[in-house]
Design an enzyme around this catalytic site. Structure first.
Site, short mmCIF file in Angstrom:
data_model
loop_
_atom_site.label_atom_id
_atom_site.label_comp_id
_atom_site.label_asym_id
_atom_site.label_seq_id
_atom_site.Cartn_x
_atom_site.Cartn_y
_atom_site.Cartn_z
CB CYS A 230 11.18 -33.51 8.82
SG CYS A 230 12.71 -34.00 8.08
CB CYS A 231 12.15 -28.10 7.11
SG CYS A 231 13.16 -27.17 8.27
#
Lengths: 434, 107
Positions: B9-10
């Protein structure tokens, strides 16, 4: 030693405060909402580009007008309902971030709430007419569109927030007993909060209409949106906030924490207004827009690091740096530069933090004054931020090749500016390794 | 060994998707049966609700979401960790993959 401690203290405090701002739940919901509806605005950019740059290449007069209906309809479904769309989406995102189950319920209340505060009578110009007439029974594109975006955000947030708060109060829940199917009692659960929130907004609206001959949309636009937009998208305000965000990325935290909340909403309003004006053939109002920032202030990603990559490629003698450069160049072309930021690294690397923050400022100043002097067009098309440099400049300005020249110039200046700092960084690195 | 599902996740799910490719490559070499995918911070809830997730790895640039996400994961007993900056920068798929396996309790 004390110097180092002070520096560490500064970094800690700075990141902590930034994260607090960026993670504030309403601002975060706003950021999420923008991410959700961004495809629509990019589509609007495409429509405007086709209508005002592509079609005129080979069409004229009545046939051009007919073809341009295509883009105009797209503008209707995107820019002209920007406020109407953002209200329920931001309400939805807020509900989700508050871990409130019925996010759709919150979205519905936000949407209804926005409509409730719309003016009941409007002034409109009949087609081919010269005198404005009063009409009622209509919503106007100006209120539900780009100009009403902030009103949509604020009313959407307030309505959803009240709705969620009231829904959590046990006392006002309608309890139907155990024999009633859960779905039925579920529908009653949100009834009182819905009634309360919408009625409250209706009362406020009515008082404003009757007592003060104004409406909430107008108040929010003139009292909140415009002052905020003017300060944050003025040249100094914009550069200051943007640089603070970039500095934060230099400490490892994504700049969107600051920029996504303090800059993007107001910059996006500018972009949308420019697109709207360009589509209508009116004077394009703003120089500083979100796409202006993306195009000239983040070539190859935050910090315009494509300049560092080229500088390294040309002048670096350290193998590790060249390895990272090789790895980073392809994502960099699409303005993705986490490999550079963490791998080179730029994070916590003081010599490189300086050009990381200053290069975008220089490029943006070059582009700003080039626009002021009339050397290139204003940015009128929203292109996705992943569009490669040079191509994005061409598209964003509605096909102005001079913007590409300005980008090239900023790029060269950026490379030259990065070189000495890269050299210092390498010397520091060599000394540390010895 | 059932298939493991790793979620990265970013901010926009862009740079993590780059790492996903590197991790998949490493997984093939290490003969690990694993599904790896990337998402954005705003897409986190949706992904979590709609598919099987055994472990979450956060990009260092969104490390500020760690606390918030951990709260959402405790009920489901899904471990979460922030990816080391160096490994992230060098896009070291193997190291991050091994870090994920360590999180999920070895193997």
């Amino acid at each position: 030693m004390t110097n180092k401690n002070l520096w560490q203290k500064f970094i800690d405090r700075f990141t902590r405060i930034s994260i607090k701002i960026g993670n504030q739940i309403h601002l975060r919901s706003l950021r999420d909402a923008f991410a959700m509806i961004m495809p629509l605005f990019i589509l609007a950019g495409l429509g405007v580009l086709i209508n005002n740059v592509f079609f005129p290449l080979f069409l004229k007069g009545a046939s051009l007008t007919n073809f341009q209906l295509f883009g105009n309809l797209i503008v209707n479904g995107t820019l002209n309902i920007a406020g109407l769309i953002i209200a329920p989406v931001v309400g939805y995102c807020l509900a989700r971030n508050r871990n409130y189950k019925n996010a759709l319920g919150a979205a519905i209340v936000s949407l209804a709430g926005l409509i409730v505060v719309m003016p009941v009578t409007l002034q409109a110009l009949p087609i081919n007419g010269k005198k404005a007439v009063d009409i009622s029974g209509f919503l106007s594109y100006s209120n539900i569109g780009v100009t009403g975006m902030f009103a949509g955000i604020i009313v959407g947030l307030i309505a959803a927030e009240l709705f969620i708060k009231l829904s959590k109060i046990e006392k006002i829940k309608i309890n139907l007993g155990e024999n009633v199917p859960p779905a039925v009692s579920e529908s009653f659960l949100t009834l009182i909060p819905t009634i309360a929130v919408i009625s409250l907004l209706a009362i406020i609206s009515a008082i404003l209409f009757v007592g003060f001959h104004t409406d909430l949309i107008k108040l929010i636009t003139t009292l909140i949106q415009e002052p905020l937009r003017r300060v944050n998208t003025s040249l100094p305000g914009f550069l200051l906030i943007y640089s603070v965000g970039n500095l934060l990325f230099g400490f490892g935290i994504h700049q969107a924490v600051i920029n996504g909340t303090l800059l993007d909403p107001v910059l996006l309003i500018n972009t949308n207004k420019n697109m709207h004006a360009f589509a209508a053939g009116d004077h394009v109002p703003y120089i500083i827009t979100s796409v202006f920032r993306d195009t000239f202030g983040m070539m190859g990603g935050t910090g315009s690091t494509i300049c560092l990559l080229v500088a390294t490629f040309l002048f670096s003698r350290i193998k590790a740096s060249r390895e990272v450069t090789k790895l980073s160049i392809v994502p960099g072309i699409f303005n993705i530069n986490e490999p550079v930021i963490y791998g080179y690294p730029i994070v916590f690397n003081i010599p490189l933090l300086i050009p990381f923050v200053l290069t975008p400022i220089i490029s943006l100043l070059i582009a700003y004054y080039a626009t002021v002097l009339g050397l290139m067009n204003r940015t009128v098309v929203l292109v996705p931020w992943t569009t490669p440099p040079l191509i994005n400049g061409f598209l964003a300005t509605g096909g102005d090749w001079r913007a590409v020249v300005v980008q090239l110039l900023s790029f060269i200046v950026g490379v030259l500016f990065y070189i000495p700092f890269m050299k210092i960084s390498e010397q520091v690195l060599l000394k540390q390794n010895q | 060994m059932p298939t493991k599902n790793i979620m990265l996740c970013c901010v926009a799910g862009m740079s993590t998707s780059l790492l996903v490719n590197k991790m998949k490559k490493a997984a093939t070499e290490l003969e690990k049966d694993v599904v790896i995918f990337a998402t954005s911070v705003s897409g986190f809830d949706q992904e979590l609700a709609s598919r099987q997730v055994d472990c979450v790895m956060l990009g260092p640039q969104v490390s500020y979401m760690e606390k918030d996400f951990k709260e959402k994961l405790t009920d489901k007993n899904i471990p979460l960790s922030v990816i080391n900056m160096q490994d992230y920068g060098m896009m070291n798929g193997e190291k991050v993959l091994l870090q994920a396996y360590e999180l999920m309790g070895g193997e």
